[in-house]
Design a protein around this motif. Structure first.
Motif, PDB file in Angstrom:
ATOM      1  N   ASN A   1     109.252 -19.090 -64.038  1.00  0.00           N
ATOM      2  CA  ASN A   1     108.128 -18.319 -64.539  1.00  0.00           C
ATOM      3  C   ASN A   1     106.863 -19.149 -64.640  1.00  0.00           C
ATOM      4  OD1 ASN A   1     108.606 -15.375 -65.615  1.00  0.00           O
ATOM      5  ND2 ASN A   1     110.524 -16.476 -65.736  1.00  0.00           N
ATOM      6  N   THR A   2     107.000 -20.408 -65.069  1.00  0.00           N
ATOM      7  CA  THR A   2     105.824 -21.258 -65.136  1.00  0.00           C
ATOM      8  C   THR A   2     105.267 -21.484 -63.732  1.00  0.00           C
ATOM      9  OG1 THR A   2     106.839 -22.373 -67.000  1.00  0.00           O
ATOM     10  CG2 THR A   2     104.923 -23.410 -66.059  1.00  0.00           C
TER      11      THR A   2
ATOM     12  N   GLY B   1     103.543 -18.483 -62.550  1.00  0.00           N
ATOM     13  CA  GLY B   1     102.269 -18.307 -63.227  1.00  0.00           C
ATOM     14  C   GLY B   1     101.182 -19.167 -62.642  1.00  0.00           C
ATOM     15  N   ILE B   2     101.491 -20.431 -62.327  1.00  0.00           N
ATOM     16  CA  ILE B   2     100.430 -21.283 -61.816  1.00  0.00           C
ATOM     17  C   ILE B   2     100.055 -20.908 -60.402  1.00  0.00           C
ATOM     18  CG2 ILE B   2     100.950 -23.253 -63.281  1.00  0.00           C
ATOM     19  CD1 ILE B   2     102.341 -24.554 -60.991  1.00  0.00           C
TER      20      ILE B   2
ATOM     21  N   ASN C   1     114.979 -20.255 -65.488  1.00  0.00           N
ATOM     22  CA  ASN C   1     114.192 -19.100 -65.886  1.00  0.00           C
ATOM     23  C   ASN C   1     112.785 -19.518 -66.284  1.00  0.00           C
ATOM     24  OD1 ASN C   1     113.463 -16.584 -66.654  1.00  0.00           O
ATOM     25  ND2 ASN C   1     114.859 -16.427 -68.388  1.00  0.00           N
ATOM     26  N   LEU C   2     112.684 -20.531 -67.149  1.00  0.00           N
ATOM     27  CA  LEU C   2     111.368 -20.932 -67.623  1.00  0.00           C
ATOM     28  C   LEU C   2     110.572 -21.638 -66.544  1.00  0.00           C
ATOM     29  CD1 LEU C   2     112.175 -22.094 -71.241  1.00  0.00           C
ATOM     30  CD2 LEU C   2     111.973 -19.845 -70.279  1.00  0.00           C
TER      31      LEU C   2
ATOM     32  N   ASN D   1     111.401  -7.805 -66.236  1.00  0.00           N
ATOM     33  CA  ASN D   1     110.193  -7.299 -66.876  1.00  0.00           C
ATOM     34  C   ASN D   1     109.809  -5.977 -66.227  1.00  0.00           C
ATOM     35  OD1 ASN D   1     107.785  -6.994 -68.101  1.00  0.00           O
ATOM     36  ND2 ASN D   1     106.815  -8.806 -67.246  1.00  0.00           N
TER      37      ASN D   1
ATOM     38  N   SER E   1     110.800 -13.307 -63.608  1.00  0.00           N
ATOM     39  CA  SER E   1     110.671 -12.264 -64.635  1.00  0.00           C
ATOM     40  C   SER E   1     111.133 -10.917 -64.081  1.00  0.00           C
ATOM     41  CB  SER E   1     109.208 -12.150 -65.071  1.00  0.00           C
ATOM     42  OG  SER E   1     109.121 -11.934 -66.458  1.00  0.00           O
TER      43      SER E   1
ATOM     44  N   GLY F   1     100.953 -15.665 -60.426  1.00  0.00           N
ATOM     45  CA  GLY F   1     101.469 -14.628 -61.293  1.00  0.00           C
ATOM     46  C   GLY F   1     102.773 -14.050 -60.781  1.00  0.00           C
ATOM     47  N   THR F   2     103.529 -13.466 -61.699  1.00  0.00           N
ATOM     48  CA  THR F   2     104.832 -12.940 -61.295  1.00  0.00           C
ATOM     49  C   THR F   2     104.697 -11.685 -60.465  1.00  0.00           C
ATOM     50  OG1 THR F   2     104.909 -11.864 -63.439  1.00  0.00           O
ATOM     51  CG2 THR F   2     106.169 -13.866 -63.207  1.00  0.00           C
TER      52      THR F   2
END
Lengths: 376, 368
Positions: B263-264, B267-268, B259-260, B295, B292, B271-272
């Protein structure tokens, strides 16, 4: 005339003048009270500090700290102890020394992967009940990174949560690992985070959690944070889910100030924040409890580097030097801390002596010598 | 003479867009007779920005005349369980497209997103994070696929209060689940011509749990000698992701780290709002926004209708390939990439000011 004008023009940049102190004062928990600050010993008496060089790059970087401290003639003496990651437990004389001196500086202890010995880094933190792990991640002037305006302090609960080490094999092929969250530990880490923000003039505290999935565990953590937040009405408090937090960290890190997290998320968030601000070789940090404090490399403290780095002696000593500056403030020697920090920042700003992880090619010793000569 | 040649020259030069050429698929796909029959796909609009972005997909599918027929169902995050008819529909159609379902924080209902994955045993969650040409990011050369175990691990949801003030949460790792996610990761790498598979773990601290995960990965790795295999501790991994993301290719992880890390990585790479992804199991597949996925966006985005539909559009392209309509998938992807490259229509998270509808119209206009 010309030399005089040159001198006037070449004023040291404001961030390098020793009167600007970056925020690295890590208070003891509970110091936000009415206790008056009394010096630990008579001025002039050297303070003993336990020193554990550790494994891998540990001896290299702690050696750098020893050199710089003695060049500054700081009133600190080191009691060195040999501890290695493959020992069964921390030797008793080391524990006695730390309990006596109350402050320790250490390099990383290597932890074998898979079954076998438990991590000694964690054992040390549990024995001494160092429940706070703090990492200060900030952009260093002169060190180019992809992200600007990073100034994040990650305060991570250090004793419980996912790293409690409680695992067992139910039946062959099925492992259960317990994550324990208690109100007691969550409250004290939240108290420390708000206390830190208050004492260091920080505006916002952000709690990182995954309470939409782990409702009871992280829900309890959040409740404790909210209770403590009410007692500090002038500090902004908000919450963020950990996966969104990771994404925000890499896209808009300037929105974060102080972050308080449980154990596992704190590990990952601290490493990500350290990475965007320049790398784990540069960020200072430490572990503190009500009675003791251990200072070590900020993020990824258990990382002892590759053997190649050890042989070529190219480990980055910056993180441990800045952590020892935090230690000097903790020992209430702020002037020495300022001098050390200013020297380190000047060396990085000038950019001539940088180790490989910062894009340069210097050895540890070259960086150490540069810091020593930049001391005033 | 110069007046006339200049625009002609300009046209010739502009036509060369080497990154996006529709003729990439040379060997045509020869379908079985009857493959063109419309397939039914369950559609769950969801909460928040969900209806907005799934509406975008419906419009684009319509414009392409893709042989897809949507069965829409209303599911909201505050329901107790997924309605039985929805589950039956998915079991019949085998493929589903969904927006996010809002999960209330703290005590109460457990996450319906997670419930859906467990019910249908969608054990692999895949997110493809890559730099989209034309979208400026701080990191270059990102092309990472994060394959995350979706059913057990830290998100097992097994929590209980031992005594007041002490909560225990169980993280369960089994050999069965670790093996099948490792198998999927290597299979994916093999079928998609990927060179390296990296296992992300924290086995120096969680020796038994992540140790078991690693053992399973190593066993499977020995059966794919042509694919490189390495391991990385999760905190070092986070740091490497933000400093040197080009070193990662396919990453296989347990539930929480995945999960983390996903998402990271999202992001780099932009973006999600841009990264496609999906959940797949042995029998079913659910496609949704890559990272995500739970979300549902802020209320303001819903009101102003400025949600980013790119992620779900690219995920629906993945879905089209899953249904074996590769040329429709190619058309959709090329059109989306062209819109992003031109940069005129971008939603707020990509630095623009367009609404969802404007982006959708631009994508439809670019379809050929």
């Amino acid at each position: 005339m010309a030399p005089i004008i040159k001198k006037l023009i070449s004023v040291t940049p404001s961030h390098l003048r020793s009167c600007i102190r970056s925020v690295t004062y890590m208070p003891r928990p509970g110091s936000h009270g009415t206790k008056s600050v009394t010096p630990i010993t008579q001025p002039g008496t050297p303070l003993p500090v336990t020193l554990i060089p550790g494994d891998g790059i540990g001896p290299l970087v702690t050696g750098a700290v020893e050199q710089v401290i003695s060049a500054m003639q700081a009133p600190v003496t080191f009691e060195k102890f040999e501890v290695h990651g493959n020992m069964n437990k921390i030797p008793d004389d080391v524990m006695d020394s730390i309990r006596r001196n109350k402050v320790c500086l250490k390099g990383g202890l290597i932890t074998p992967i898979g079954g076998g010995v438990n991590s000694l880094n964690i054992a040390l933190r549990k024995e001494l009940d160092l429940f706070v792990s703090l990492v200060n991640c900030f952009n260093l002037p002169g060190l180019p990174t992809r992200h600007d305006k990073v100034d994040i302090v990650v305060i991570r609960e250090n004793t419980e949560g996912e790293y409690s080490g409680l695992e067992h094999e139910v039946v062959p092929g099925v492992i259960e690992s317990l994550k324990v969250i208690t109100k007691f530990c969550s409250e004290r880490i939240a108290k420390y985070a708000f206390e830190y923000a208050h004492l260091n003039d920080r505006k916002t505290v952000t709690a990182v959690h995954k309470a939409n999935i782990m409702k009871l565990a992280d829900g309890l953590f959040l409740e404790s944070c909210r209770e403590i937040a009410k007692k500090y009405p002038d500090i902004n408090y908000n919450e963020i889910i950990v996966d969104n937090c990771c994404m925000q960290l890499v896209s808009k890190p300037e929105q974060f100030d102080v972050m308080v997290t449980p154990n596992l998320y704190g590990n990952l968030v601290a490493n990500t924040a350290a990475g965007i601000a320049g790398g784990t070789g540069v960020m200072p940090g430490g572990n503190v409890g009500t009675e003791f404090a251990i200072f070590e490399q900020g993020a990824s403290a258990g990382n002892v580097g590759k053997p190649k780095m050890v042989e070529k002696k190219r480990a980055n000593p910056i993180a441990l030097l800045l952590s020892s500056a935090m230690m000097l403030r903790h020992l209430q020697l702020p002037d020495f801390a300022d001098r050390l920090e200013t020297a380190v920042k000047r060396v990085i700003y000038e950019g001539k002596y940088r180790t490989k992880d910062l894009g340069g090619s210097s050895t540890t010793q070259e960086v150490t010598d540069a810091v020593i000569s930049a001391l005033q | 003479m110069a007046k006339r040649t200049l625009p002609i020259l300009k046209q010739l030069l502009h036509r060369r867009s080497p990154l996006i050429s529709t003729s990439t698929r040379s060997v045509t796909y020869m379908p079985r007779p009857g493959d063109g029959a419309p397939r039914t796909v369950t559609l769950i609009p969801g909460d928040g920005i969900g209806p907005l972005v799934t509406g975008a997909v419906e419009q684009v599918m319509d414009a392409m005349h893709a042989p897809i027929y949507f069965e829409k169902f209303d599911v909201h995050g505050d329901m107790k369980t997924i309605p039985t008819q929805v589950l039956e529909s998915i079991k019949k159609n085998k493929v589903c497209l969904k927006g996010g379902l809002n999960t209330p924080m703290g005590g109460g209902v457990s996450s319906l997103n997670v419930q859906l994955r467990k019910e249908l045993d969608l054990y692999a969650s895949l997110v493809n994070c890559f730099n989209v040409p034309g979208l400026p990011t701080r990191h270059e050369n990102v092309d990472i696929v994060v394959i995350r175990e979706n059913t057990e691990g830290e998100y097992a949801g097994l929590e209980h209060e031992v005594v007041p003030g002490v909560v225990e949460s169980l993280k369960v790792i089994t050999k069965f689940c670790s093996e099948r996610i490792a198998k999927y990761a290597f299979e994916y790498a093999y079928l998609n011509n990927r060179k390296t598979v990296t296992a992300v773990h924290k086995a120096n601290i969680m020796k038994l749990a992540d140790g078991l995960f690693l053992e399973s990965c190593r066993e499977i790795a020995s059966r794919y000698p042509s694919i490189k295999y390495n391991e990385i501790i999760v905190d070092n991994c986070c740091m490497q992701l933000v400093s040197k993301p080009e070193q990662f290719d396919v990453m296989v992880t347990p539930n929480l780290y995945g999960n983390l890390v996903a998402n990271t990585a999202a992001g780099i790479a932009g973006g999600t709002g841009v990264m496609p992804g999906g959940n797949v199991g042995a029998d079913h597949a659910v496609f949704e926004q890559g990272a995500s996925a739970g979300n549902v966006g802020k209320q303001k985005i819903v009101d102003r209708k400025t949600a980013n539909p790119v992620a779900l559009l690219l995920s629906s392209a993945m879905m089209l390939r899953h249904l074996q309509f590769p040329s429709f998938a190619d058309r959709l992807e090329n059109s989306v990439k062209r819109v992003i490259m031109e940069g005129i229509y971008r939603t707020k998270d990509l630095g623009g000011t367009s609404t969802t509808q404007q982006v959708v119209d631009a994508v439809i206009a670019k379809l050929e």
